[in-house]
Design a protein around this motif. Structure first.
Motif, PDB file in Angstrom:
ATOM      1  N   SER A  32      40.713  21.713  22.906  1.00  0.00           N
ATOM      2  CA  SER A  32      40.852  20.460  23.844  1.00  0.00           C
ATOM      3  C   SER A  32      42.050  20.521  24.623  1.00  0.00           C
ATOM      4  CB  SER A  32      41.121  19.220  22.800  1.00  0.00           C
ATOM      5  OG  SER A  32      39.945  18.887  21.914  1.00  0.00           O
ATOM      6  N   LEU A  33      41.670  20.295  26.190  1.00  0.00           N
ATOM      7  CA  LEU A  33      42.874  20.572  26.984  1.00  0.00           C
ATOM      8  C   LEU A  33      42.893  19.302  28.028  1.00  0.00           C
ATOM      9  CD1 LEU A  33      41.530  23.905  28.554  1.00  0.00           C
ATOM     10  CD2 LEU A  33      43.166  23.555  26.875  1.00  0.00           C
ATOM     11  N   ILE A  34      44.207  19.013  28.424  1.00  0.00           N
ATOM     12  CA  ILE A  34      44.617  17.952  29.281  1.00  0.00           C
ATOM     13  C   ILE A  34      44.096  18.253  30.637  1.00  0.00           C
ATOM     14  CG2 ILE A  34      46.347  16.679  30.334  1.00  0.00           C
ATOM     15  CD1 ILE A  34      47.971  16.615  27.621  1.00  0.00           C
ATOM     16  N   GLY A  35      44.438  19.633  30.975  1.00  0.00           N
ATOM     17  CA  GLY A  35      43.944  20.002  32.225  1.00  0.00           C
ATOM     18  C   GLY A  35      44.138  21.689  32.224  1.00  0.00           C
ATOM     19  N   VAL A  36      44.213  22.037  33.519  1.00  0.00           N
ATOM     20  CA  VAL A  36      44.221  23.617  33.646  1.00  0.00           C
ATOM     21  C   VAL A  36      45.418  23.931  34.882  1.00  0.00           C
ATOM     22  CG1 VAL A  36      43.226  25.806  34.663  1.00  0.00           C
ATOM     23  CG2 VAL A  36      41.942  24.127  33.057  1.00  0.00           C
ATOM     24  N   ILE A  37      46.094  24.758  34.388  1.00  0.00           N
ATOM     25  CA  ILE A  37      47.151  24.909  35.315  1.00  0.00           C
ATOM     26  C   ILE A  37      47.070  26.467  36.177  1.00  0.00           C
ATOM     27  CG2 ILE A  37      49.649  25.582  35.801  1.00  0.00           C
ATOM     28  CD1 ILE A  37      49.950  24.351  32.719  1.00  0.00           C
ATOM     29  N   ASN A  38      46.802  26.518  37.422  1.00  0.00           N
ATOM     30  CA  ASN A  38      46.630  27.647  38.112  1.00  0.00           C
ATOM     31  C   ASN A  38      47.547  28.119  38.855  1.00  0.00           C
ATOM     32  OD1 ASN A  38      43.383  27.658  37.892  1.00  0.00           O
ATOM     33  ND2 ASN A  38      43.773  25.550  38.726  1.00  0.00           N
ATOM     34  N   VAL A  39      47.895  29.655  38.422  1.00  0.00           N
ATOM     35  CA  VAL A  39      49.244  30.278  38.941  1.00  0.00           C
ATOM     36  C   VAL A  39      48.807  31.679  39.582  1.00  0.00           C
ATOM     37  CG1 VAL A  39      50.659  28.833  37.488  1.00  0.00           C
ATOM     38  CG2 VAL A  39      49.607  30.984  36.626  1.00  0.00           C
ATOM     39  N   THR A  40      49.676  32.205  40.227  1.00  0.00           N
ATOM     40  CA  THR A  40      49.620  33.375  40.643  1.00  0.00           C
ATOM     41  C   THR A  40      50.920  34.202  40.461  1.00  0.00           C
ATOM     42  OG1 THR A  40      47.776  33.104  42.018  1.00  0.00           O
ATOM     43  CG2 THR A  40      48.988  35.176  42.497  1.00  0.00           C
ATOM     44  N   ASN A  41      50.965  35.140  39.753  1.00  0.00           N
ATOM     45  CA  ASN A  41      52.252  36.048  39.547  1.00  0.00           C
ATOM     46  C   ASN A  41      53.492  35.114  39.011  1.00  0.00           C
ATOM     47  OD1 ASN A  41      52.608  38.602  39.965  1.00  0.00           O
ATOM     48  ND2 ASN A  41      53.946  38.426  41.852  1.00  0.00           N
ATOM     49  N   LYS A  42      53.143  34.236  38.080  1.00  0.00           N
ATOM     50  CA  LYS A  42      54.192  33.201  37.474  1.00  0.00           C
ATOM     51  C   LYS A  42      53.928  33.339  36.058  1.00  0.00           C
ATOM     52  CE  LYS A  42      55.804  31.641  41.324  1.00  0.00           C
ATOM     53  NZ  LYS A  42      57.121  32.069  41.670  1.00  0.00           N
ATOM     54  N   SER A  43      55.084  32.939  35.277  1.00  0.00           N
ATOM     55  CA  SER A  43      54.978  32.691  33.817  1.00  0.00           C
ATOM     56  C   SER A  43      54.728  30.964  33.439  1.00  0.00           C
ATOM     57  CB  SER A  43      56.464  32.833  33.111  1.00  0.00           C
ATOM     58  OG  SER A  43      56.504  32.405  31.884  1.00  0.00           O
ATOM     59  N   VAL A  44      53.845  30.832  32.244  1.00  0.00           N
ATOM     60  CA  VAL A  44      53.815  29.441  31.899  1.00  0.00           C
ATOM     61  C   VAL A  44      54.071  29.377  30.491  1.00  0.00           C
ATOM     62  CG1 VAL A  44      51.930  27.674  31.789  1.00  0.00           C
ATOM     63  CG2 VAL A  44      51.729  28.996  33.765  1.00  0.00           C
ATOM     64  N   VAL A  45      55.049  28.482  30.104  1.00  0.00           N
ATOM     65  CA  VAL A  45      55.352  28.346  28.821  1.00  0.00           C
ATOM     66  C   VAL A  45      55.554  26.735  28.341  1.00  0.00           C
ATOM     67  CG1 VAL A  45      57.415  28.622  27.097  1.00  0.00           C
ATOM     68  CG2 VAL A  45      56.863  30.432  28.887  1.00  0.00           C
ATOM     69  N   THR A  46      54.599  26.566  27.354  1.00  0.00           N
ATOM     70  CA  THR A  46      54.660  25.129  27.016  1.00  0.00           C
ATOM     71  C   THR A  46      55.411  24.996  25.561  1.00  0.00           C
ATOM     72  OG1 THR A  46      52.743  24.694  28.050  1.00  0.00           O
ATOM     73  CG2 THR A  46      53.100  23.084  26.418  1.00  0.00           C
ATOM     74  N   VAL A  58      53.019  33.057  28.262  1.00  0.00           N
ATOM     75  CA  VAL A  58      52.058  33.516  29.271  1.00  0.00           C
ATOM     76  C   VAL A  58      52.592  33.969  30.300  1.00  0.00           C
ATOM     77  CG1 VAL A  58      49.830  33.342  30.771  1.00  0.00           C
ATOM     78  CG2 VAL A  58      49.956  31.885  28.455  1.00  0.00           C
ATOM     79  N   GLN A  59      52.589  35.251  30.576  1.00  0.00           N
ATOM     80  CA  GLN A  59      52.945  35.629  31.982  1.00  0.00           C
ATOM     81  C   GLN A  59      51.957  36.640  32.848  1.00  0.00           C
ATOM     82  OE1 GLN A  59      54.991  36.117  34.430  1.00  0.00           O
ATOM     83  NE2 GLN A  59      56.871  36.794  33.450  1.00  0.00           N
ATOM     84  N   THR A  60      52.206  36.433  33.902  1.00  0.00           N
ATOM     85  CA  THR A  60      50.893  37.016  34.681  1.00  0.00           C
ATOM     86  C   THR A  60      51.469  37.766  35.738  1.00  0.00           C
ATOM     87  OG1 THR A  60      51.085  35.270  36.483  1.00  0.00           O
ATOM     88  CG2 THR A  60      49.720  34.875  34.451  1.00  0.00           C
ATOM     89  N   LEU A  61      50.553  38.975  36.206  1.00  0.00           N
ATOM     90  CA  LEU A  61      50.788  39.822  37.333  1.00  0.00           C
ATOM     91  C   LEU A  61      49.768  39.520  38.286  1.00  0.00           C
ATOM     92  CD1 LEU A  61      52.443  41.347  34.987  1.00  0.00           C
ATOM     93  CD2 LEU A  61      52.008  43.288  36.614  1.00  0.00           C
ATOM     94  N   GLY A  62      50.220  39.201  39.724  1.00  0.00           N
ATOM     95  CA  GLY A  62      49.121  39.116  40.725  1.00  0.00           C
ATOM     96  C   GLY A  62      48.460  37.798  40.355  1.00  0.00           C
ATOM     97  N   ALA A  63      46.788  38.234  40.688  1.00  0.00           N
ATOM     98  CA  ALA A  63      46.088  36.853  40.594  1.00  0.00           C
ATOM     99  C   ALA A  63      44.774  37.355  39.806  1.00  0.00           C
ATOM    100  CB  ALA A  63      45.600  36.529  42.293  1.00  0.00           C
ATOM    101  N   GLY A  64      44.232  36.387  39.267  1.00  0.00           N
ATOM    102  CA  GLY A  64      43.145  36.567  38.452  1.00  0.00           C
ATOM    103  C   GLY A  64      41.927  36.604  39.274  1.00  0.00           C
ATOM    104  N   ALA A  65      40.688  36.957  38.626  1.00  0.00           N
ATOM    105  CA  ALA A  65      39.488  37.204  39.218  1.00  0.00           C
ATOM    106  C   ALA A  65      39.003  36.099  40.193  1.00  0.00           C
ATOM    107  CB  ALA A  65      38.405  37.309  38.285  1.00  0.00           C
ATOM    108  N   GLU A  66      39.512  34.910  39.974  1.00  0.00           N
ATOM    109  CA  GLU A  66      39.099  33.793  41.066  1.00  0.00           C
ATOM    110  C   GLU A  66      39.967  33.431  41.784  1.00  0.00           C
ATOM    111  OE1 GLU A  66      35.822  32.948  40.715  1.00  0.00           O
ATOM    112  OE2 GLU A  66      35.589  34.134  39.016  1.00  0.00           O
ATOM    113  N   GLY A  67      41.074  34.230  42.096  1.00  0.00           N
ATOM    114  CA  GLY A  67      42.211  33.981  43.164  1.00  0.00           C
ATOM    115  C   GLY A  67      43.492  33.568  42.229  1.00  0.00           C
TER     116      GLY A  67
END
Length: 322
Positions: A204-218, A180-189
């Motif tokens: 099923s999720l362990i949790g939620v990672i909140n990022v702005t302008n970042k990549s998330v790789v698992t 997952v690669q993001t630009l800027g922020a989402g609708a909720e910040g």
């Protein structure tokens, strides 16, 4: 949510994975151009077709060098540099071992030790000879193969991000089947990225990672595996032994600017385990990691670039360094 905050989702299946693009404008032309760009990159880098720049190198193994385009050469050079690090678990020449195990591709048996020993002899990244002047690649031994699959999705995610920036897009998300690669922020910040619960349903999720302008790789051992005689064999192989890596980890998540770093560091850190990884990352402040362990701990290397909301009471946040 106001009309201006509306998110438009576009999807396709490319690279054998579902691809998701989220934009804050209805723009089918832009979405089509993104998917076309991904397909173009895949055509250069794939090993799942007989014809690609990478497969041309593999077909010539033990015989002659092959000139490739600059982007492909640069990516191969990056993959080799990581592969030859001392005790690296990242190895872009491990393809013959992956094919022998077939984990995730109907493989359900353990190869003979003699088979693995023979294949280890043709999985040495030092045997990939690069010539800067001709931008050529030579695989020294017949039977060798390079596979950029462990790094290609991250690279392509970053190419898409850069393309969107060129198109003056300031808010977007691209999900390349887990990268997952993001630009800027989402609708909720911030963009909310789910951290999957291992060996459970996709929702099923362990949790939620909140990022702005970042990549998330698992990367996790629950993604592809088989079970035999009460033992689980997963797809993350130890390039030194040829067998699946065995330590305390279920998954590693990397938060970084570039998705290619996510690809690299999930594999590197997986091989290190939690303790060594935490010490290692002290020298790389731009890389952050979330470790999920078999005894249901969630451990952060730090939390400078993201926030985390736990959702599963069975998993406990037990430590982090700041």
């Amino acid at each position: 949510m106001t009309p201006d905050d509306r998110v438009y989702a576009y999807s396709a299946v490319l690279m054998g994975s579902p691809i998701l693009l989220k934009l804050f404008e209805h723009n089918e032309t832009l979405a089509s151009n993104v998917f076309r760009l991904i397909k173009l990159q895949e055509t250069k880098l794939t090993v799942n077709r007989q014809q690609s720049e990478v497969m041309s190198v593999n077909h010539a193994a033990g015989d002659h060098a092959v000139a490739v385009s600059k982007p492909v050469f640069d990516l191969i050079r990056r993959a080799k540099a990581v592969s030859v690090l001392e005790n690296s678990s990242f190895n872009f020449t491990i393809g013959p071992l992956v094919k022998r195990w077939k984990i995730g591709f109907n493989g359900n048996s353990v190869p003979a030790a003699t088979d693995l020993q023979a294949l280890l002899k043709i999985t040495d990244p030092h045997d990939v000879i690069l010539d800067e002047s001709s931008q050529s690649v030579f695989l020294h031994k017949a039977g060798m193969e390079i596979d950029l699959g462990a790094i290609a999705k991250g690279y392509i995610a970053d190419v898409v991000r850069d393309f969107l920036r060129e198109q003056q897009v300031t808010q977007a998300l691209i999900n390349l089947g887990g990268n997952v690669q993001t630009l800027g922020a989402g609708a909720e910040g911030a963009w909310a990225i789910g951290l999957k619960k291992p060996f459970s349903t996709p929702e099923s999720l362990i949790g939620v990672i909140n990022v702005t302008n970042k990549s998330v790789v698992t990367s996790g051992i629950y993604e592809r595996y088989f079970e035999l005689n009460g033992q689980r064999y997963h797809h993350i192989l130890d390039p030194k032994t040829g067998y699946p890596l065995d330590n305390e980890l279920l998954s590693v998540t990397i938060i970084s600017d570039d998705s290619i770093d996510g690809d690299i560091y999930t594999t590197l850190l997986y091989g290190m385990g939690v303790e060594k990884s935490l010490r290692y990352l002290e020298n790389f402040p731009h890389i952050e990691a979330i470790f999920v362990t078999k005894d249901q701990q969630i451990i952060f290397s730090s939390q400078r670039q993201f926030t985390f909301m736990p959702l599963d009471p069975d998993y406990h946040i037990t430590g982090s360094t700041v």
